[in-house]
Structures are given as structure tokens and as C-alpha cells.
Design an enzyme around this catalytic site. Structure first.
Site, PDB file in Angstrom:
ATOM      1  N   ASP A  97      45.407  41.882  56.659  1.00  0.00           N
ATOM      2  CA  ASP A  97      46.308  43.035  56.596  1.00  0.00           C
ATOM      3  C   ASP A  97      45.675  44.315  57.134  1.00  0.00           C
ATOM      4  O   ASP A  97      44.465  44.358  57.427  1.00  0.00           O
ATOM      5  CB  ASP A  97      46.788  43.243  55.144  1.00  0.00           C
ATOM      6  N   ASN A 136      47.882  42.899  39.954  1.00  0.00           N
ATOM      7  CA  ASN A 136      49.271  42.463  39.713  1.00  0.00           C
ATOM      8  C   ASN A 136      49.550  41.084  40.308  1.00  0.00           C
ATOM      9  O   ASN A 136      50.695  40.655  40.377  1.00  0.00           O
ATOM     10  CB  ASN A 136      50.261  43.493  40.289  1.00  0.00           C
ATOM     11  N   HIS A 189      48.886  40.157  43.450  1.00  0.00           N
ATOM     12  CA  HIS A 189      49.179  40.095  44.886  1.00  0.00           C
ATOM     13  C   HIS A 189      48.035  39.420  45.647  1.00  0.00           C
ATOM     14  O   HIS A 189      46.884  39.450  45.205  1.00  0.00           O
ATOM     15  CB  HIS A 189      49.517  41.481  45.476  1.00  0.00           C
ATOM     16  N   GLU A 215      53.271  41.709  47.520  1.00  0.00           N
ATOM     17  CA  GLU A 215      53.459  42.239  46.176  1.00  0.00           C
ATOM     18  C   GLU A 215      54.410  41.334  45.393  1.00  0.00           C
ATOM     19  O   GLU A 215      55.145  40.537  45.996  1.00  0.00           O
ATOM     20  CB  GLU A 215      54.047  43.656  46.276  1.00  0.00           C
TER      21      GLU A 215
HETATM   22  C1  F6R Z   1      42.528  42.852  51.213  1.00  0.00           C
HETATM   23  C2  F6R Z   1      43.729  42.408  50.531  1.00  0.00           C
HETATM   24  C3  F6R Z   1      43.991  42.636  49.078  1.00  0.00           C
HETATM   25  C4  F6R Z   1      42.741  42.572  48.201  1.00  0.00           C
HETATM   26  C5  F6R Z   1      43.098  42.819  46.737  1.00  0.00           C
HETATM   27  C6  F6R Z   1      41.855  42.902  45.864  1.00  0.00           C
HETATM   28  O1  F6R Z   1      42.559  42.530  52.586  1.00  0.00           O
HETATM   29  O2  F6R Z   1      44.558  41.845  51.180  1.00  0.00           O
HETATM   30  O3  F6R Z   1      44.933  41.707  48.621  1.00  0.00           O
HETATM   31  O4  F6R Z   1      42.144  41.319  48.338  1.00  0.00           O
HETATM   32  O5  F6R Z   1      43.833  44.000  46.611  1.00  0.00           O
HETATM   33  O6  F6R Z   1      41.127  44.037  46.236  1.00  0.00           O
HETATM   34  P1  F6R Z   1      39.654  44.294  45.695  1.00  0.00           P
HETATM   35  O7  F6R Z   1      38.804  43.227  46.258  1.00  0.00           O
HETATM   36  O8  F6R Z   1      39.279  45.645  46.212  1.00  0.00           O
HETATM   37  O9  F6R Z   1      39.745  44.231  44.197  1.00  0.00           O
END
Ligand code: F6R
Length: 240
Positions: free
Chosen positions: A67, A135, A137, A142
Site C-alpha cells: 500500500d 482493528n 485490518h 479496513e
Molecule cells: C503496512 C500495512 C498495515 C500495517 C498495520 C500494522 O504496509 O499495510 O496494514 O501492517 O497497520 O502496522 P504496525 O506494524 O505499524 O503496527
């Protein structure tokens, strides 16, 4: 789903490195699906160290990232392309031309999603690395995102904006939109490696492993993948 529970973040990263290194060893021209965020930093540091000390080569590897924030490009140190160059790519012998992220600066975001989907259909990930949001995701899918979604433009959930605000000077600086691989693109990977650490991930990890497979907890779709490995520390596993 194979589950490995480790003592702490460092041992989680050691285990993750073992899985990733094995993929590259078996196929030096592998397609690696990569993620940003704080979770994979320990893994990326280990890949860099292994390249430096043991000469593991990424010359023929290709990468696809999950992303990117809409509106941000390589000149912004908050962009995911900047993050990947800084934390991984510049430490390897991986040609930048072999790396792929959605272009957050594209004028036509829908056309950019179509371009990325076409690319992904030609580059099946040998492994897709994932973190998980508090959450549930994965990437920026989401709660409520259809399992059949491909790369799309996302309006970020308030909880995700709050979680990510720590990485920006002010909460209002966090972009409200992003381009994200869809769950279908993620499920297309041959192998999935999902990492989680810390108590704030415990509820999401519980839903990922034990909950019903529901679009309300996007990561739960991974229960349907034939080769998914979850590596998490004891704090993230505390509700299992
Ligand atoms: C990152 C992504 C997100 C993260 C998730 C956890 O490319 O797609 O889904 O993997 O938000 O983020 P961290 O690792 O910062 O807790």
C-alpha cells in the site's frame, strides 16, 4: 494456519527472518510481497545484516508492496516508498527497478489501481508479508472491506488514522486516503507470513485465529489460505 509464539519482538523477528530467508534461498528470483509499519523493522534489519555479512543476493528478486498513502511520493519521508528505500532496499543489492509500490502521486488513482492489479496478476507473490492493525485490518483493508476486493482507493478508518498519527508531526497530517492491495490480491500469494507483537494486537490476533471468518475482521480471511504462518510474541498471543 501455522502459529509460532515467541518470547518477544526480537525472537519474533528472528523466526520471521528464517521464513523469509528460506524463500529467497529456494528461489533467488522470488517475488516478495512486502509491508511497511513498525512490525517488520526487525525482520528488515536482519535481511540487511544477512546480505552484508553472508552476501545473500537480491539481484534477481522482485518486490510488490501492499500500500501507499494517496498524495505522497518518494520525496516525502512519510511515504511508504521512502520507508521501503530507507529501511530495506538501500541495504540490499536489489535494483530499485525491481521494486513496486502503488504510486500515491498518480493523477488518476483509479487508473493506478488498475495498473497495480495488472502487475499483480503477472507477479504472483512467492511470499506475502503482513502486519495487522489493532482493528484487524491487513494492508489498508479496513473492517467491512469485501473479501473479493482488489487494489482500491481506501478512506482510512478513524482508528487507523489515530494509530498512525504517532508517525506524523500532527494527527491532521495523516493522509485520509490510501491505495491498497485488496484481500483477493493478498490471498493470491503462494505463502503468507503475518507478524504481530504487543498487547494492543492481542484482540485482533484472537479474531484472526479463532474468530469467525468475517469481513468485520479482514485478517480472519487468512484462515482460508492453505499456507499461512503467524508469528507473534507472547503479548500479542495473550488472548489465544
Ligand atoms: C503496512 C500495512 C498495515 C500495517 C498495520 C500494522 O504496509 O499495510 O496494514 O501492517 O497497520 O502496522 P504496525 O506494524 O505499524 O503496527
Amino acid at each position: 494456519m501455522k502459529i509460532i509464539i515467541t518470547k518477544d519482538y526480537e525472537t519474533m523477528s528472528d523466526e520471521a527472518f528464517r521464513v523469509m530467508a528460506d524463500v529467497v534461498k529456494q528461489n533467488p528470483a522470488a517475488v516478495l510481497g512486502l509491508a511497511t509499519g513498525t512490525t517488520p523493522l526487525g525482520l528488515y534489519a536482519r535481511m540487511a545484516k544477512d546480505h552484508r555479512e553472508n552476501g545473500t543476493s537480491y539481484r534477481n528478486v522482485h518486490t510488490v508492496n501492499l500500500d501507499e498513502y494517496a498524495g505522497l511520493g518518494a520525496e516525502s519521508d512519510q511515504s511508504y516508498v521512502w520507508f521501503m528505500r530507507e529501511n530495506l532496499f538501500r541495504h540490499l543489492d536489489l535494483p530499485l527497478g525491481n521494486t513496486n509500490l502503488p504510486n500515491g502521486k498518480a493523477e488518476d488513482l483509479l487508473a493506478e489501481c488498475a495498473r497495480y492489479n495488472a502487475l499483480l496478476s503477472e507477479m504472483q507473490q512467492d511470499i506475502q508479508l503482513l502486519g495487522i492493525g489493532s482493528n484487524g485490518h491487513i494492508a489498508f483493508n479496513e473492517p467491512g472491506t469485501p473479501f473479493g476486493a482488489e487494489t482500491h482507493v481506501v478512506e482510512l478508518a478513524e482508528s487507523t488514522i489515530r494509530d498512525n498519527a504517532r508517525l506524523f508531526a500532527r494527527e491532521e497530517d495523516v493522509p485520509r486516503r490510501a491505495l491498497s492491495m485488496g484481500l483477493k490480491n493478498i490471498m493470491h500469494a503462494k505463502k503468507i507470513l503475518i507478524l504481530a507483537n504487543g498487547a494492543n494486537k492481542a484482540k485482533a490476533v484472537c479474531g484472526l485465529v479463532k474468530g469467525p471468518v468475517t469481513e468485520q475482521l479482514p485478517a480472519s480471511v487468512l484462515q482460508l489460505h492453505p499456507d499461512c504462518v503467524l508469528i507473534c510474541d507472547e503479548a500479542a498471543a495473550s488472548l489465544l
